[in-house]
Design an enzyme around this catalytic site. Structure first.
Site, PDB file in Angstrom:
ATOM      1  CG  ASN A   1      44.450  33.197  50.448  1.00 23.21           C
ATOM      2  OD1 ASN A   1      43.752  33.530  51.402  1.00 23.21           O
ATOM      3  ND2 ASN A   1      45.494  33.917  50.038  1.00 23.21           N
ATOM      4  CD1 TRP A   2      38.197  30.635  50.090  1.00 23.56           C
ATOM      5  CD2 TRP A   2      36.593  30.985  51.610  1.00 23.56           C
ATOM      6  NE1 TRP A   2      37.365  29.541  50.073  1.00 23.56           N
ATOM      7  CE2 TRP A   2      36.366  29.723  50.992  1.00 23.56           C
ATOM      8  CE3 TRP A   2      35.713  31.404  52.604  1.00 23.56           C
ATOM      9  CZ2 TRP A   2      35.300  28.900  51.343  1.00 23.56           C
ATOM     10  CZ3 TRP A   2      34.641  30.583  52.959  1.00 23.56           C
ATOM     11  CH2 TRP A   2      34.434  29.349  52.335  1.00 23.56           C
ATOM     12  CE  LYS A   3      44.241  36.291  47.434  1.00 23.87           C
ATOM     13  NZ  LYS A   3      45.108  37.005  46.524  1.00 23.87           N
TER      14      LYS A   3
ATOM     15  CG  HIS B   1      49.467  35.512  50.567  1.00 19.61           C
ATOM     16  ND1 HIS B   1      49.360  36.674  49.841  1.00 19.61           N
ATOM     17  CD2 HIS B   1      48.872  34.539  49.827  1.00 19.61           C
ATOM     18  CE1 HIS B   1      48.706  36.417  48.720  1.00 19.61           C
ATOM     19  NE2 HIS B   1      48.404  35.135  48.679  1.00 19.61           N
TER      20      HIS B   1
ATOM     21  CD  GLU C   1      47.090  39.216  48.503  1.00 17.30           C
ATOM     22  OE1 GLU C   1      46.339  38.820  49.412  1.00 17.30           O
ATOM     23  OE2 GLU C   1      46.924  38.904  47.303  1.00 17.30           O
TER      24      GLU C   1
ATOM     25  CD  GLU D   1      50.558  31.948  46.540  1.00 18.53           C
ATOM     26  OE1 GLU D   1      49.524  31.468  46.084  1.00 18.53           O
ATOM     27  OE2 GLU D   1      50.580  32.863  47.375  1.00 18.53           O
TER      28      GLU D   1
ATOM     29  N   GLY E   1      46.434  37.164  41.347  1.00 18.22           N
ATOM     30  CA  GLY E   1      45.291  38.043  41.132  1.00 18.22           C
ATOM     31  C   GLY E   1      45.368  38.846  39.843  1.00 18.22           C
TER      32      GLY E   1
ATOM     33  CB  SER F   1      46.299  33.619  37.702  1.00 17.00           C
ATOM     34  OG  SER F   1      46.299  34.976  38.132  1.00 17.00           O
TER      35      SER F   1
ATOM     36  N   GLY G   1      43.616  31.556  44.901  1.00 20.26           N
ATOM     37  CA  GLY G   1      42.916  32.716  45.450  1.00 20.26           C
ATOM     38  C   GLY G   1      41.543  32.877  44.837  1.00 20.26           C
ATOM     39  N   GLY G   2      41.437  33.782  43.850  1.00 16.01           N
ATOM     40  CA  GLY G   2      40.147  34.147  43.253  1.00 16.01           C
ATOM     41  C   GLY G   2      39.273  32.965  42.864  1.00 16.01           C
TER      42      GLY G   2
HETATM   43  C1  PEP Z   1      46.779  33.705  46.313  1.00 13.09           C
HETATM   44  O1  PEP Z   1      46.197  34.620  46.860  1.00 13.09           O
HETATM   45  O2  PEP Z   1      47.506  32.972  46.986  1.00 13.09           O
HETATM   46  C2  PEP Z   1      46.577  33.507  44.884  1.00 13.09           C
HETATM   47  C3  PEP Z   1      47.315  32.616  44.274  1.00 13.09           C
HETATM   48  O3  PEP Z   1      45.614  34.282  44.273  1.00 13.09           O
HETATM   49  P1  PEP Z   1      45.043  34.087  42.767  1.00 13.09           P
HETATM   50  O4  PEP Z   1      44.778  32.626  42.580  1.00 13.09           O
HETATM   51  O5  PEP Z   1      43.797  34.915  42.736  1.00 13.09           O
HETATM   52  O6  PEP Z   1      46.096  34.585  41.839  1.00 13.09           O
END
Ligand code: PEP
Length: 254
Positions: A9-11, A98, A100, A170, A176, A216, A237-238
């Site tokens: 997930n590049w956001k 998600h 967010e 999640e 994050g 994470s 994500g990251g």
């Molecule tokens: C996400 O945005 O779905 C996510 C899991 O982010 P991260 O891996 O950065 O925690």
């Protein structure tokens, strides 16, 4: 055997040029090093979908996903992107719900149910996200909340439709933040989700639905998380923004 999936997930990150560079790096690394059969999905910003689609070409290993969609098909909804638009661009996946989107855009379980319907109607695979914030976990109410999220957004579906959904658990406190759920915490919640699906749809259907872990995930914790019985891959994500790190996560599927 459930499909294993690693989705990035590049956001709201990267310019188009940077996105193209990352995609090129990933294509090279995956081709050279990934030997498992996991599906690899890149959930990129909307404006990059056509260019990256062209870049991936007939690459069988990597597919694109959107990070959100409208619940409406067409019409006067300024700024929105509909699933028929994604479908016409041959985008096979879309993230729905998600945390967010829940947190910053006020999306509710009921709205997500409509988005899931829209995605399935247009033939896309929804990656439906659920998970509890920190205060809910600290009160010990995480199972109840996640059950509600799954029931209210997915349980109106008939069995043949839910069989086409991917679920991502999640925990919000792990997104994050660098704090990952332990393998035990992840497995426990994934088993709760699987039992819930089985209670409504039967064990066969429940056993076929991939449940991904997100929060994470990194190269150094992916193996332990992915080795859990009910963890069928990750939503990342990251760490999906770095080609080497993301490739190592994909390889951790085994
Ligand atoms: C996400 O945005 O779905 C996510 C899991 O982010 P991260 O891996 O950065 O925690």
């Amino acid at each position: 055997m459930r499909t294993k999936i690693v989705a990035g997930n590049w956001k709201m990150n990267k310019t188009l040029a940077e996105a193209q560079t990352l995609t090129t790096e990933l294509m090279t690394l995956v081709e050279a090093e990934v030997t498992n059969a996991a599906a690899i999905v890149l959930c990129v910003p909307f404006p990059y979908l056509p260019t990256l689609q062209q870049q991936l070409g007939t690459n069988a290993r990597m597919k694109l996903g959107a990070q959100n969609c409208s619940e409406h098909e067409w019409g006067a909804y300024t700024g929105e992107v509909s699933v028929p638009m994604l479908s016409a661009m041959h985008v096979p996946y879309v993230i729905i719900g998600h945390s967010e989107r829940r947190q910053y855009f006020g999306e509710t379980n009921a709205l997500m149910a409509k988005k899931v319907d829209a995605a399935l109607k247009a033939g896309l695979t929804p990656i439906f996200c659920c998970g509890e914030p920190l205060d809910v976990r600290e009160k010990g109410e995480h199972e109840t909340l996640v059950r509600e999220q799954v029931e209210q957004s997915l349980f109106h579906l008939p069995a043949d439709a839910i069989a086409k959904v991917v679920i991502a658990y999640e925990p919000v406190w792990a997104i994050g933040t660098g704090k990952t759920a332990t393998a035990r915490q992840a497995q426990d919640m994934h088993a709760v989700i699987r039992r819930l699906l089985a209670s409504r749809y039967g064990q066969n259907v429940a056993d076929g639905i991939p449940v991904l872990y997100g929060g994470s995930v990194k190269a150094d914790n992916a193996k332990e998380l992915f080795s859990c019985e009910d963890v069928d891959g990750g939503l990342v994500g990251g760490a999906s923004l770095k080609a080497r790190e993301f490739t190592e996560i994909i390889k951790a599927i085994g």
